[in-house]
Every structure is written in C-alpha cells, then in structure tokens.
Design an enzyme around this catalytic site. Structure first.
Site, PDB file in Angstrom:
ATOM      1  N   HIS A 295       0.863  -1.181   0.000  1.00 27.74           N
ATOM      2  CA  HIS A 295       0.000   0.000   0.000  1.00 27.74           C
ATOM      3  C   HIS A 295       0.901   1.233   0.000  1.00 27.74           C
ATOM      4  CE1 HIS A 295      -3.876   2.051   1.227  1.00 27.74           C
ATOM      5  NE2 HIS A 295      -2.992   2.992   1.503  1.00 27.74           N
TER       6      HIS A 295
ATOM      7  N   HIS B 161       0.081   2.653  11.684  1.00 30.43           N
ATOM      8  CA  HIS B 161       1.081   3.671  11.396  1.00 30.43           C
ATOM      9  C   HIS B 161       1.348   4.555  12.610  1.00 30.43           C
ATOM     10  CE1 HIS B 161       3.430   6.290   8.943  1.00 30.43           C
ATOM     11  NE2 HIS B 161       2.555   7.269   8.840  1.00 30.43           N
TER      12      HIS B 161
ATOM     13  N   GLU C  90      -1.665  14.377  11.504  1.00 26.04           N
ATOM     14  CA  GLU C  90      -2.658  14.187  10.453  1.00 26.04           C
ATOM     15  C   GLU C  90      -4.054  14.580  10.939  1.00 26.04           C
ATOM     16  OE1 GLU C  90      -2.422  10.118   9.237  1.00 26.04           O
ATOM     17  OE2 GLU C  90      -0.242  10.171   8.934  1.00 26.04           O
TER      18      GLU C  90
ATOM     19  N   HIS D 268      -4.757  12.741  14.456  1.00 23.73           N
ATOM     20  CA  HIS D 268      -3.734  11.818  14.951  1.00 23.73           C
ATOM     21  C   HIS D 268      -2.424  12.585  14.951  1.00 23.73           C
ATOM     22  CE1 HIS D 268      -6.586   8.794  12.878  1.00 23.73           C
ATOM     23  NE2 HIS D 268      -6.932   8.937  14.147  1.00 23.73           N
TER      24      HIS D 268
ATOM     25  N   HIS E   5      -2.217   4.931  14.760  1.00 24.26           N
ATOM     26  CA  HIS E   5      -3.559   4.934  14.190  1.00 24.26           C
ATOM     27  C   HIS E   5      -3.592   3.939  13.036  1.00 24.26           C
ATOM     28  CE1 HIS E   5      -1.128   8.044  12.207  1.00 24.26           C
ATOM     29  NE2 HIS E   5      -1.779   7.738  11.100  1.00 24.26           N
TER      30      HIS E   5
END
Length: 474
Positions: free
Chosen positions: A321, A364, A370, A394, A400
C-alpha cells in the site's frame, strides 16, 4: 511551481449579467469552467471593460477610465522571480479609502493564530469529532468560523491553523480579509458563492478554493446551511508538489485550476464594513463603497479553485500500500526539503488491485500530524463512526490505522480478493510537520467522540507459531 507561464492569458468579462452565469439578487456567479481562466501560478490578466488594462507599464500617470493602480504583493519585493507573487489591480477607488480599524464587537471569540498554553492544549490521544450542528441563529461565514487546532504564530510568519465552519447566512454589506495567511477552504455541505477582488467563484462540495492572504472576499450560501473545513498557512503559499519518478503528468494538473475573471461593482455602499483578521483578532473599518470595484487586473497572485474529481491518483499495481503522500494535491513547503508546513492530501474513488496485500491504510506512527475530514461517502479505513462533516486528529507519533471491523473484514477475504474499486467517497487530510495544539472549545465540544478509542479495542491477537502457522510461506 509547475507550468508557470510568462505570457499572460487575457480575458474580458462584463460587470453586468452575461451569458453562462446564474444571477440572484444582483450577484452573478460562474456556472461552468468556461467562465474562468485556467492554470496554476500563471501570469493572468483580465478586464471587465475592454481597454481598462494599461499597456506597456503598470502604473501610468493616468490609468484608463480614470482608475487607480494598486499593487498587491503576496511575497517580499525581493523574492526570487520564480517565487515572487504579486498582482496589479485597477480599481474605481483604492482600498486605502476607509475609516480607521477598530476591534470588532462582538468578536468571534473562537479564532486563534498564535498557539500557546493560554489558548490551547496538547495531547497525544487520538481525537475524533462528529459533524457539528448548523447554528439555529443567523450566522455568516465569519461568525461560523472556529479554530480546531494549529501550531506556530502568524506574527512570526510560520505555522498553520485548522478551522471548521458552520453557517446559514450570507454575508451582507461586508467583506472579510485575512491578514494572517492563506485560506484553503473545503466545503462539505452547501455551495459557496465567493466574491473576490479578482472576480467571482462558485465552489461546490467536492471542490476546494484557495484565498491568498490579504484578499477581500464575501461568502454567500445559495443553498442555505453550509459546513466545511479550512486550512490556514502563515508565511508561505500553496504550490503543486514535485512529481519525482511519476514524471511530467498525474495528480493535480495545473490546467484544472480555475481563476476568476474580472467583475466589479460601481454603486455606492454606505456603511460597508471591512472585517480584517489580524493576529487572530477581528477588526472592522467602515467605507462607503464596495471593495469589489476592480475593473481590471493582471498578475500571478490570485484566488483559485480546483475540482477534486479531476485528481489523477496513482496507486499500487502489484504489492503493498503506497504512502498517502502519493495523493498530495497541494503543498505548503518549509525550508527543509520534503517537509511540509501542510500537505493537502485527497483520497478519491480509485481501484485497489494489489495482490496478496492488506489494501486499507496500514497501521502507522508518523512524525507528521494528520487531521482528516470526510466530504461525502465513507472512508476505507473506518467502517463506523467517521461521518461526512466530521474530523479526526492523529498527532505526531500517535498510532492509528484501520478499525477492528475493517481489519477483520479485510483478512477474511484471504487471497481470493480480486480488483476492487472504492466508489462514492471523498476524504482528505491536512498533514503537517508541526505538532498541533488543540483549542479549548474543540476539546470540550459536544461533538467530540469520546468512544473513538473503542474502534481499536476489539483488535485481537491472530498470532500462531505452530508448524503450519505461516501460511504465507515467508
């Protein structure tokens, strides 16, 4: 900056109603892309009356039609040419013609541009907000705007603020001016009709608009109640990200950014109010004319809009990803290469085709912070609770990732999952290298989702170390 052009694009537009626009209560707004100029960081020119632009110089002794010449600088005079932003406005009366500024009473009370312990707090806890209610009382864009979090200081020309707004009333006989920084507005509910000194913009949910520092503008709500998000940056401007190995094309194309054409008001406006945000506080000044009296203009310091549906995403086509930076629409860089004051990142409809890969965003921890919002639809990593008009934060190094339901549904598909297209969604992220402080009213808001942490509590161990446990063969 990509595709900066030295040759101006010349347009002419009439200040009266013209073909291709909607007209309501004397205010006409563009109805399609042909009513705009296109390009990013271009040198544009536009005149509402043919011949209103001077030729051969910026400030002649007497301008055409007896207009006043006014330079509008968005960068220092001595900034390198490739970074220098300025426009020349030719107006009926200059913007200096107003009474002294006075503190606005009543003040908004929920705007911050210098973040410290007196007005905000810091927490590593994951935060999520449900959509806020539209106010019951008449509330325009200025009064409906409130700061959620931010870092730095507008006085020091470094930092950012993230705001949200909820309003139900168009601005009347007044204009707003943000002296602190650039606004990037993301409407989530209801169109915005925005009148600026360069002309008019119609901005729908699924589009964004950037109003650079210092521009005077007014916001109408033709659909009634409206709600959305705002990123504000201090001391720099947004630009297109470098494409690196992607090459010359992809992500947001410069040709898809739209700039208004000249439009002006000539009538007398007794008691007109300029509301200026300066150091996070609001000040007002009275004048007897509309600030939207610019008959012609040229330059590269302009407001602009962009339709997020035109974003060309790139993605994984075999395994794993990609990092979310692959979806950056605009970036506001710092002096450190590759580190952003704010990246504006979008998560649009797209195909997921990676083989034998956990396709939702990975778990992550990030040195960046973020802030996410949802314009419409659902978000691929949160099956429940993250709603259009809501938000999440976050912060730096706070873990998260996908909620329990998303994780379990993904691994249950096993290796049989074929290509899958994410549809009916538009999520976005403001990502910053600066750690945000959260405003008191945002922490205490009834919209805070106090059960947010519960979405991960159900994650269970799937660990097994028997002889046949590693079915991947790794």
């Amino acid at each position: 900056m990509e595709n900066a052009q030295s040759v101006p694009e010349k347009t002419s537009s009439n200040h009266h109603n013209r073909q291709g626009v909607n007209k309501t209560d004397g205010r006409d707004f563009p109805s399609d892309d042909h009513d705009y100029q296109s390009g990013f960081a271009n040198s544009f020119e536009s005149e509402a009356i043919p011949g209103a632009l001077p030729h051969g110089q910026n400030s002649p002794l007497v301008c055409p039609y007896g207009l006043y010449a006014e330079q509008f600088s968005g960068t220092s005079f001595t900034s390198p040419r490739k970074l220098n932003q300025r426009s020349w406005l030719y107006r009926i009366k200059p913007s200096v013609t107003h009474e002294p500024f006075k503190p606005r009473i009543p003040s908004n009370g929920k705007l911050v541009s210098e973040f410290d312990k007196t007005n905000s707090c810091a927490t590593p806890t994951q935060l999520r907000w449900k959509p806020v209610d539209i106010p019951d009382s008449p509330t325009d864009f200025v009064d409906g705007l409130y700061t959620v979090c931010g870092a730095g200081s507008s006085f020091l020309r470094h930092g950012y603020a993230i705001h949200m707004y909820a309003a139900n009333k168009s601005m009347e006989n007044c204009a707003f001016c943000n002296a602190d920084g650039d606004f990037l507005i993301v409407p989530q509910q209801g169109r915005l009709w925005i009148t600026t000194e360069c002309g008019k913009l119609q901005v729908s949910p699924g589009e964004i608009v950037v109003l650079p520092q210092g521009f005077r503008f007014a916001v109408d709500f033709p659909d009634g109640p409206s709600r959305g998000y705002v990123a504000e940056i201090y001391g720099t401007h947004f630009q297109l990200p470098d494409l690196g190995p992607i090459g010359a094309n992809g992500l947001a194309a410069s040709r898809d950014f739209l700039v208004p054409k000249a439009w002006f008001e000539e009538c007398s406006r007794p008691g007109y109010t300029i509301i200026q945000k300066f150091g996070g506080e609001l000040f007002t000044a009275k004048q007897d004319f509309s600030p939207f009296n610019v008959v012609a203009w040229h330059g590269n310091y302009v407001p602009y809009k962009y339709d997020l549906k035109k974003f060309c995403p790139y993605n994984t086509v075999l395994i794993d990803h990609s990092d979310p930076s692959i979806n950056t629409v605009l970036t506001a860089p710092t002096d450190k290469p590759g580190v952003a004051l704010i990246d504006f990142v979008v998560f649009p409809p797209r195909w997921l085709v990676a083989e034998h890969t956990f396709r939702p965003p990975y778990y992550h921890r990030n040195c960046m912070s973020e802030f996410m919002g949802l314009i419409y639809g659902g978000y691929e990593a949160k099956a429940d609770g993250f709603l259009p008009g809501g938000a999440s934060l976050h912060s730096c190094m706070t873990p998260h990732g996908p909620d329990t339901k998303t994780y379990e549904a993904t691994i249950a598909q096993g290796n049989d999952a074929g290509p899958y297209k994410i549809t009916n969604t538009m999520a976005f992220m403001f990502e910053s290298a600066l750690i945000p402080r959260i405003c008191k009213w945002a922490v205490e808001s009834p919209s805070v989702d106090h059960d947010y942490y519960q979405c991960w509590i159900g994650l269970k161990s799937h660990f097994s170390h028997g002889a046949d446990a590693n079915s991947n063969g790794v």
